[in-house]
Design an enzyme around this catalytic site. Structure first.
Site, PDB file in Angstrom:
ATOM      1  N   ALA A  75      51.755  58.368 -15.484  1.00 39.81           N
ATOM      2  CA  ALA A  75      51.402  59.391 -14.492  1.00 39.81           C
ATOM      3  C   ALA A  75      51.625  60.789 -15.057  1.00 39.81           C
ATOM      4  CB  ALA A  75      52.223  59.199 -13.216  1.00 39.81           C
ATOM      5  N   VAL A 216      65.862  66.461 -17.428  1.00 36.45           N
ATOM      6  CA  VAL A 216      65.796  67.407 -16.316  1.00 36.45           C
ATOM      7  C   VAL A 216      66.821  66.978 -15.265  1.00 36.45           C
ATOM      8  CG1 VAL A 216      64.369  68.330 -14.458  1.00 36.45           C
ATOM      9  CG2 VAL A 216      63.398  68.010 -16.748  1.00 36.45           C
ATOM     10  N   GLU A 315      51.001  38.675 -14.866  1.00 32.62           N
ATOM     11  CA  GLU A 315      50.185  37.909 -13.926  1.00 32.62           C
ATOM     12  C   GLU A 315      48.896  37.409 -14.571  1.00 32.62           C
ATOM     13  OE1 GLU A 315      50.918  39.871 -10.516  1.00 32.62           O
ATOM     14  OE2 GLU A 315      49.944  38.515  -9.125  1.00 32.62           O
ATOM     15  N   ARG A 339      53.022  38.360  -4.542  1.00 35.99           N
ATOM     16  CA  ARG A 339      54.244  38.190  -5.322  1.00 35.99           C
ATOM     17  C   ARG A 339      55.444  37.803  -4.473  1.00 35.99           C
ATOM     18  NH1 ARG A 339      53.643  43.315  -9.539  1.00 35.99           N
ATOM     19  NH2 ARG A 339      52.152  42.283 -10.925  1.00 35.99           N
TER      20      ARG A 339
END
Length: 510
Positions: A75, A216, A315, A339
């Site tokens: 991300a 951080v 998976e 799951r």
């Protein structure tokens, strides 16, 4: 000592499974051990990163950037690339000695609907179907605004990756899905290494500074507006770096036993698949500036985890035709149910563990198995009987189980457990293989609350000015249960959104 450590790590990484690292010219290596605010990086986590790469040297650090990204997983790198594309000057700070985070451990693929690659294979899928199946998988508790944005922008995310030379055109299926919408690399290999390498290359190409061993510890703000962060570097120097926006992409809290036990005492002692940096730091920092959280007790247990080292058995092995059997050699569940249901079925067995059974055909199609084999997790038998002997399992039971399963595949009708997916190929191609598995802590659905613009919200539902978040640090998208393949989709879809939205905010403030 450092030189010896470097030589050792270089050797270990050469035999590791997943890739990590990146940078541009005049960089410093990121392979030295680094302590974080809650624990030290383990050698296993460093070794999970394959070939050694280099990172931005501390001498290149500036006092101010347009956008600060905290966390160099999928991300964070995605957000940085998009922000740079929009004309911003972003920087990435990563507390661990290597970049990649939990993204490096991703195996099965990235879910997306109505994609170019689906259409090329004649797969008729729809965003609405993806939405409804994900909502059902989350027991109807998903944040519907986030979910709608996620599915409607999933195909564009696949196209965006393709445009930056990250091609995910090999399709498979995961539990809870009715269509092949799990996209993975062309050769069928685990997505983590490939995705991290590709994003790193784009970070490097775009001259985006990426500092590792950069922890951080605080988000700074003034009068309700974010002004930057405080970051402690490997030499223990702490600096305040200013910016007009901060994007937090630090991942979840799956490796923080204290937080896990606080919200889910029933999970005490469970092995975790998470890398050691997943300690919830970003959530804590966001709460300190007024952000709120959601679904913190929603912690996903993955059904197929190798217990010795907490390694996820992806998976994709079941998606390509593998089945689960008990110590008695019999099936006991629809292997591609959600799951939570598969995990519960395994836990209900007397041994609280099971075996993932597959043949050489599955092994050829699911390249991630090569890594499991290298690590010594895979048991081989030249025949079904030989495999049963290796597993101390009744051979007649395992033979009958596979005979029944292969007949179900041929008839496309699983009369035992109503499985309808991952049945394109039977298990008849010797030799045969098994991996012993049991459930483990895999993913934290809870996290900070955001809106579809990825703005962090306070307890009143108002956006904190200049603060954005994306990826596993956020909560709400998955509800009570995450569908396999949706986490990679989430980091790309919302990573892109965070980069775009923060850039638009900074541009307006200039």
């Amino acid at each position: 000592m450092k030189k010896k450590t470097m030589v050792l790590l270089t050797w270990v990484l050469a035999f590791g499974a997943f890739a990590s690292g990146c940078g541009s010219d005049n960089k410093t290596t990121g392979s030295s051990a680094s302590s974080s605010s809650t624990g030290e990086s383990s050698s296993a986590d460093v070794a999970s990163g394959a070939s050694e790469k280099v990172y931005t040297d501390i001498s290149e650090l500036k006092d101010d950037y347009d956008i600060i990204i905290v966390g160099a997983g999928g991300a964070g790198m995605t957000a940085a690339i998009e922000a740079k594309e929009k004309g911003m000057n972003p920087v990435i700070f990563e507390k661990m000695p290597v970049a990649g985070g939990n993204t490096l451990k991703s195996s099965s693929g990235m879910n997306a609907s109505e994609t170019t690659f689906q259409k090329e294979e004649g797969i008729e899928d729809s965003n609405d179907k993806f939405y409804e199946e994900t909502l059902e998988g989350g027991h109807g508790t998903n944040d519907k605004e986030l979910l709608r944005y996620f599915v409607d922008n999933s195909a564009a995310a696949i196209d965006w990756l393709d445009s930056i030379d990250i091609k995910l055109n090999n399709l498979t299926i995961t539990g809870g899905m009715s269509e092949k919408r799990t996209h993975r690399p062309e050769d069928g290999s685990a997505i983590g290494e490939y995705l991290v390498d590709g994003l790193f290359q784009n970070v490097k190409k775009n001259d985006i500074p990426l500092f590792v061993n950069a922890d951080v510890t605080k988000i700074n703000e003034k009068d309700g507006t974010v002004t930057g962060v405080s970051v402690t570097f490997n030499d223990e120097t702490t600096k305040d770096i200013t910016s007009k926006a901060v994007i937090v992409t630090t991942g979840g809290y799956g490796a923080n036993s204290d937080i896990i036990e606080k919200y889910r005492p029933d999970l005490k002692g469970y092995v975790t698949t998470n890398q050691s940096g997943s300690t919830g730091d970003g959530i804590k920092m966001i709460e300190e500036v007024g952000g709120t959280t959601v679904d913190m007790d929603q912690i996903q247990i993955h059904p197929t985890v190798q217990q010795d080292k907490g390694v996820l058995i992806g998976e994709v092995v079941r998606g390509e035709g593998g089945i689960l059997v008990s110590q008695e050699g019999t099936r006991f569940v629809n292997e591609l149910d959600t799951r939570d249901k598969v995990s519960a079925a395994i836990t209900a067995l007397p041994e609280k563990s099971a075996y993932l059974i597959f043949d050489s055909g599955v092994k050829e199609r699911a390249k991630a198995i090569e890594f499991y084999e290298q690590q010594g997790y895979v048991v081989e038998g030249k025949s079904i009987e030989a495999l049963a002997e290796e597993l101390d399992m009744p051979a007649e039971n395992l033979e009958e189980t596979l005979k029944t399963w292969n007949a179900s595949v041929e008839a496309q009708d699983d009369t035992e457990f109503s499985r309808t997916t991952g049945m394109d190929n039977d298990l008849s191609k010797a030799p045969y293989y098994a991996i012993k598995i049991a459930p483990g802590i895999h993913y934290t659905m809870g996290g900070v609350k955001i809106n579809k613009e990825t703005q962090v919200l306070d307890k009143d539902g108002k956006a904190i000015t200049g603060l954005y978040a994306a990826g596993e640090v956020t909560g709400g998208l998955h509800g009570e249960n995450r569908i396999g393949g949706n986490s990679v989709g989430e980091i790309i879809v919302f990573g892109r959104q965070a980069g775009v939205q923060s850039a638009a905010f900074v541009e307006k403030e200039k």
